[in-house]
Write a protein that holds these residues in place. Sequence first.
Motif, short mmCIF file in Angstrom:
data_model
loop_
_atom_site.label_atom_id
_atom_site.label_comp_id
_atom_site.label_asym_id
_atom_site.label_seq_id
_atom_site.Cartn_x
_atom_site.Cartn_y
_atom_site.Cartn_z
N GLN A 219 27.01 88.68 99.26
CA GLN A 219 28.03 89.62 99.74
C GLN A 219 29.40 88.97 99.60
O GLN A 219 29.58 87.86 100.10
N PRO A 220 30.39 89.63 98.97
CA PRO A 220 31.73 89.04 98.86
C PRO A 220 32.25 88.61 100.24
O PRO A 220 32.04 89.34 101.21
N ALA A 221 32.84 87.44 100.30
CA ALA A 221 33.31 86.91 101.59
C ALA A 221 34.70 86.33 101.42
O ALA A 221 35.10 85.94 100.32
N ALA A 222 35.43 86.29 102.53
CA ALA A 222 36.78 85.69 102.51
C ALA A 222 36.71 84.34 103.19
O ALA A 222 35.91 84.13 104.09
N MET A 223 37.55 83.43 102.75
CA MET A 223 37.58 82.09 103.34
C MET A 223 39.05 81.74 103.51
O MET A 223 39.84 81.94 102.58
N LYS A 224 39.42 81.14 104.65
CA LYS A 224 40.82 80.75 104.86
C LYS A 224 41.19 79.70 103.80
O LYS A 224 40.39 78.81 103.51
N GLY A 225 42.39 79.81 103.26
CA GLY A 225 42.84 78.83 102.25
C GLY A 225 41.91 78.84 101.06
O GLY A 225 41.54 77.82 100.53
N SER A 226 41.48 80.04 100.65
CA SER A 226 40.37 80.13 99.71
C SER A 226 40.71 79.60 98.32
O SER A 226 39.83 79.27 97.56
N GLY A 227 41.98 79.48 97.96
CA GLY A 227 42.38 78.87 96.69
C GLY A 227 41.67 79.51 95.51
O GLY A 227 41.53 80.74 95.46
N PRO A 228 41.16 78.68 94.60
CA PRO A 228 40.65 79.23 93.35
C PRO A 228 39.22 79.74 93.40
O PRO A 228 38.75 80.32 92.43
N ALA A 229 38.50 79.53 94.50
CA ALA A 229 37.07 79.89 94.49
C ALA A 229 36.87 81.37 94.79
O ALA A 229 37.65 81.97 95.53
N SER A 230 35.81 81.97 94.21
CA SER A 230 35.41 83.29 94.70
C SER A 230 34.17 83.06 95.58
O SER A 230 33.24 82.36 95.20
N TYR A 231 34.22 83.66 96.79
CA TYR A 231 33.23 83.32 97.82
C TYR A 231 32.27 84.46 98.07
O TYR A 231 32.63 85.64 98.00
N PHE A 232 31.03 84.07 98.43
CA PHE A 232 30.00 85.04 98.79
C PHE A 232 29.22 84.51 99.99
O PHE A 232 28.99 83.30 100.09
N ARG A 233 28.80 85.45 100.84
CA ARG A 233 27.89 85.08 101.92
C ARG A 233 26.46 85.29 101.41
O ARG A 233 26.19 86.24 100.70
N ILE A 234 25.58 84.37 101.77
CA ILE A 234 24.18 84.52 101.34
C ILE A 234 23.46 85.38 102.36
O ILE A 234 23.28 84.96 103.52
N GLY A 235 23.07 86.57 101.97
CA GLY A 235 22.37 87.50 102.87
C GLY A 235 23.17 87.69 104.14
O GLY A 235 24.40 87.82 104.09
N ASP A 236 22.49 87.69 105.31
CA ASP A 236 23.28 87.75 106.55
C ASP A 236 23.27 86.39 107.24
O ASP A 236 23.42 86.28 108.45
#
Length: 324
Positions: A219-236
Amino acid sequence: MLCDPFGRHIEYLRLSVTDRCDFRCFYCLPRSHRDFETPGDWLTADEIERLVGQFAALGIKHVRLTGGEPLVRKGVDDIARRISALPGIEELSLSTNASRLGKFSGSLHQAGVRRLNISLDSLDEKRFEEITGSRLKPVLQGIEHAADCGFSPIKINMVIMRGINDGEIEGMIEYCLERGLTLRFIETMPVGQAGQSANQHYLPLSEIEARLRKRYQLQPAAMKGSGPASYFRIGDSDLIIGFITPRSQHFCDTCNRVRLSVTGDLHLCLGQEDHLALRPMLRAGASNQEIRQAIQAAIARKPERHRFNEAPTAIIRPMSALGG
Ligand code: SAM
Ligand code: SF4
């Protein structure tokens, strides 16, 4: 406020406090490398404090200590304390191989460092030694110690290399899940001789993402100071994973950073050679205003993007010289 010709606001300074390292990761620092900077050319703690103060006055808010391995520099905790006390600096973070975190976590946390990025490419002792030339155990102990000291977030950076550690990704996911760590995968970059010879192991992370999607829900996720990475949460679950894809999908249009070497060279892009030598100015008695003007003039020539794909042999300095 520092703004480059492409409208990018520069708020982040990566500060290399040494070009030396207790590891020899084969994609970063060649084992034969002897050409280290001499101590007389290193910025002193006073010079670092003064220079970072000028960057802060120009709008830099986040400083990351890096290297080489920043924890091999004597007095790194004093440097951290001085930087976190500077007006305008809102965030101080550290990139490390974790080998000395067992010893330094407490004093670094006291000095104001809160966020850690830790390199960890393998959980297999033998493979870890083959990659880094060093031992895994102190690294794992260092990570546990840092977690106990309250650093948050702790992000594990895993450089993915085809045929070397691409079979360990699911194991690393389990390791990070159990410990509440964030996990980021990084594509190899052709920086320096070591990075260029690691090119044979380059693996575009889209392949890994496709593989993980078969097994996990991402699931697409946001991260503080996320910079260049694209983040995802694994399941719940609580685990966030990130993909850093400098080669297959560069993120230069959102670049918000510049890099300062241990000798005081301000590099405008990791993938280009243009830089401003600030140490001679400092040692020739330049005023703070002159230093700020020189920094602003350098930012005005920040390149639009790197050329890793078009010119893969262009960068001869090792990654350890600037800290990634
Ligand atoms: N010694 C510290 C560490 O290992 O985290 C800080 C410096 S190290 C140069 C910073 C980051 O650059 C690490 O995550 C490392 O894995 C990454 N790195 C080094 N050489 C690289 C290369 N050729 N391609 C991609 N990443 C690289
Ligand atoms: Fe040292 Fe970090 Fe480079 Fe490994 S990646 S050789 S730990 S500077």
